[in-house]
Design a protein around this motif. Structure first.
Motif, PDB file in Angstrom:
ATOM      1  N   ASP A   1      -8.073 -10.384  -8.817  1.00 17.93           N
ATOM      2  CA  ASP A   1      -8.968 -10.389  -7.667  1.00 17.93           C
ATOM      3  C   ASP A   1     -10.014  -9.293  -7.786  1.00 17.93           C
ATOM      4  N   ILE A   2     -11.216  -9.597  -7.327  1.00 25.42           N
ATOM      5  CA  ILE A   2     -12.306  -8.625  -7.312  1.00 25.42           C
ATOM      6  C   ILE A   2     -12.624  -8.326  -5.856  1.00 25.42           C
TER       7      ILE A   2
ATOM      8  N   SER B   1      -3.594  -7.770  -2.620  1.00 22.51           N
ATOM      9  CA  SER B   1      -2.587  -6.722  -2.797  1.00 22.51           C
ATOM     10  C   SER B   1      -1.374  -7.216  -3.575  1.00 22.51           C
ATOM     11  N   ALA B   2      -1.247  -8.541  -3.725  1.00 23.86           N
ATOM     12  CA  ALA B   2      -0.139  -9.117  -4.485  1.00 23.86           C
ATOM     13  C   ALA B   2      -0.584  -9.627  -5.856  1.00 23.86           C
TER      14      ALA B   2
ATOM     15  N   GLN C   1      -2.862  -2.610  -0.089  1.00 24.76           N
ATOM     16  CA  GLN C   1      -1.562  -2.151  -0.571  1.00 24.76           C
ATOM     17  C   GLN C   1      -1.520  -2.293  -2.091  1.00 24.76           C
ATOM     18  N   LEU C   2      -2.312  -1.473  -2.751  1.00 24.60           N
ATOM     19  CA  LEU C   2      -2.417  -1.533  -4.207  1.00 24.60           C
ATOM     20  C   LEU C   2      -1.401  -0.596  -4.846  1.00 24.60           C
ATOM     21  N   ASP C   3      -0.860  -1.023  -5.993  1.00 27.26           N
ATOM     22  CA  ASP C   3       0.227  -0.260  -6.602  1.00 27.26           C
ATOM     23  C   ASP C   3       0.158  -0.374  -8.126  1.00 27.26           C
ATOM     24  N   PRO C   4      -0.245   0.694  -8.829  1.00 32.10           N
ATOM     25  CA  PRO C   4      -0.361   0.626 -10.287  1.00 32.10           C
ATOM     26  C   PRO C   4       0.963   0.453 -11.019  1.00 32.10           C
ATOM     27  N   SER C   5       2.072   0.576 -10.326  1.00 30.39           N
ATOM     28  CA  SER C   5       3.352   0.343 -10.994  1.00 30.39           C
ATOM     29  C   SER C   5       3.608  -1.147 -11.206  1.00 30.39           C
ATOM     30  N   ARG C   6       2.866  -1.990 -10.493  1.00 32.19           N
ATOM     31  CA  ARG C   6       3.049  -3.439 -10.628  1.00 32.19           C
ATOM     32  C   ARG C   6       1.735  -4.187 -10.824  1.00 32.19           C
ATOM     33  N   GLN C   7       0.605  -3.480 -10.831  1.00 32.64           N
ATOM     34  CA  GLN C   7      -0.706  -4.111 -10.971  1.00 32.64           C
ATOM     35  C   GLN C   7      -1.580  -3.312 -11.931  1.00 32.64           C
TER      36      GLN C   7
END
Length: 205
Positions: free
Chosen positions: A4-5, A60-61, A87-93
C-alpha cells in the motif's frame, strides 16, 4: 503480497505514482499494489484527484507500506486521530517513506536510532523530531527504508520488490521503465543505491 502507498490530501503525484507504476510491473498471482488514504478521494498538490483503493486500517495489515509525500504532511502528523489509525510495525512489514513521508515515520517513533533520507524542505522538521538526515537519496536498515527527492521513489520501489521477490525481479521492473538507449546503465546505477541495503536481509518481511 499486498503493498500500500499511503497518499494524503495535497500529495506529490511523482512520489506516489512512480512507485505505483514500478511496483505494478511485478506480474504474479497475489501481488497487489493499492493507494491507501483516510478519505474516499485525495487531491494532489497539482490538482490530480485519485480514488482511494483501501483504508488506512487495511494498509496497517499490508505486507509493505510506502508513506508518500505531500504539501500537507505537517497537518497529517498533527492530526492525532489520523495518526492513531496508522498501526505500522516493521517487525511484520516492510516500511518505506518518501520525502516528507519520512516525517510520518519519525512521528510514529519508527526511526528511533535510524538515520533517514528526506527532501530539503522536510529536513529540518525530521531533524527536529530527533532523526539524523543523510545527504543521499536512499537508505534502509532492517525493514525500514527512506528516500529523499521525488525521483528517488524508484529506489523505494526497487528495494521493496527485491525484498519481496528478488533482485532480478527488481531489475526487470526498473528495466521496463528506464529510458530507451540507456536501460542497462539506468538499472545498474539505480541498483547501486539499493543493493548495499539488501545484504543479510531476508527475502520477505
Amino acid at each position: 503480497m499486498h503493498i500500500d502507498i499511503l497518499t494524503f490530501e495535497g500529495f506529490n503525484a511523482l512520489d506516489s505514482l512512480i512507485a505505483l507504476g514500478i511496483l505494478n510491473r511485478v506480474k504474479k498471482p497475489g501481488w497487489r499494489v493499492s493507494i491507501a488514504s483516510p478519505t474516499a478521494h485525495v487531491r494532489s498538490m497539482n490538482g490530480v484527484v485519485l480514488e482511494t483503493q483501501v483504508s488506512l486500517r487495511e494498509a496497517s495489515a499490508a505486507d509493505a507500506v510506502i508513506v508518500g509525500s505531500g504539501m500537507l504532511t505537517r497537518e497529517v502528523v498533527g492530526d492525532e486521530a489520523l495518526m492513531a489509525q496508522l498501526q505500522l510495525d516493521p517487525s511484520r512489514q516492510l516500511l518505506g517513506a518518501q520525502c516528507s513521508g519520512t516525517l510520518v515515520l519519525a512521528k510514529l517513533g519508527l526511526l528511533e536510532g535510524v538515520p533517514a533520507c528526506t527532501d530539503l524542505t522536510t529536513k529540518p522538521w525530521v531533524e527536529e523530531a530527533g532523526v539524523a538526515v543523510l545527504n543521499q537519496p536512499f537508505v534502509a536498515k532492517g525493514n525500514v527504508a527512506t528516500a529523499g527527492g521525488c525521483l528517488a521513489s524508484q529506489y523505494l520501489a526497487a528495494w521493496i520488490i527485491a525484498r519481496l521477490d528478488g533482485i532480478e525481479t527488481a531489475q526487470g521492473a526498473l528495466h521496463y521503465v528506464a529510458p530507451g538507449g540507456e536501460k542497462e546503465d539506468y538499472v545498474s546505477r539505480a541498483m547501486r543505491h539499493v543493493t548495499p541495503y539488501l545484504q543479510g536481509a531476508t527475502a520477505a518481511a
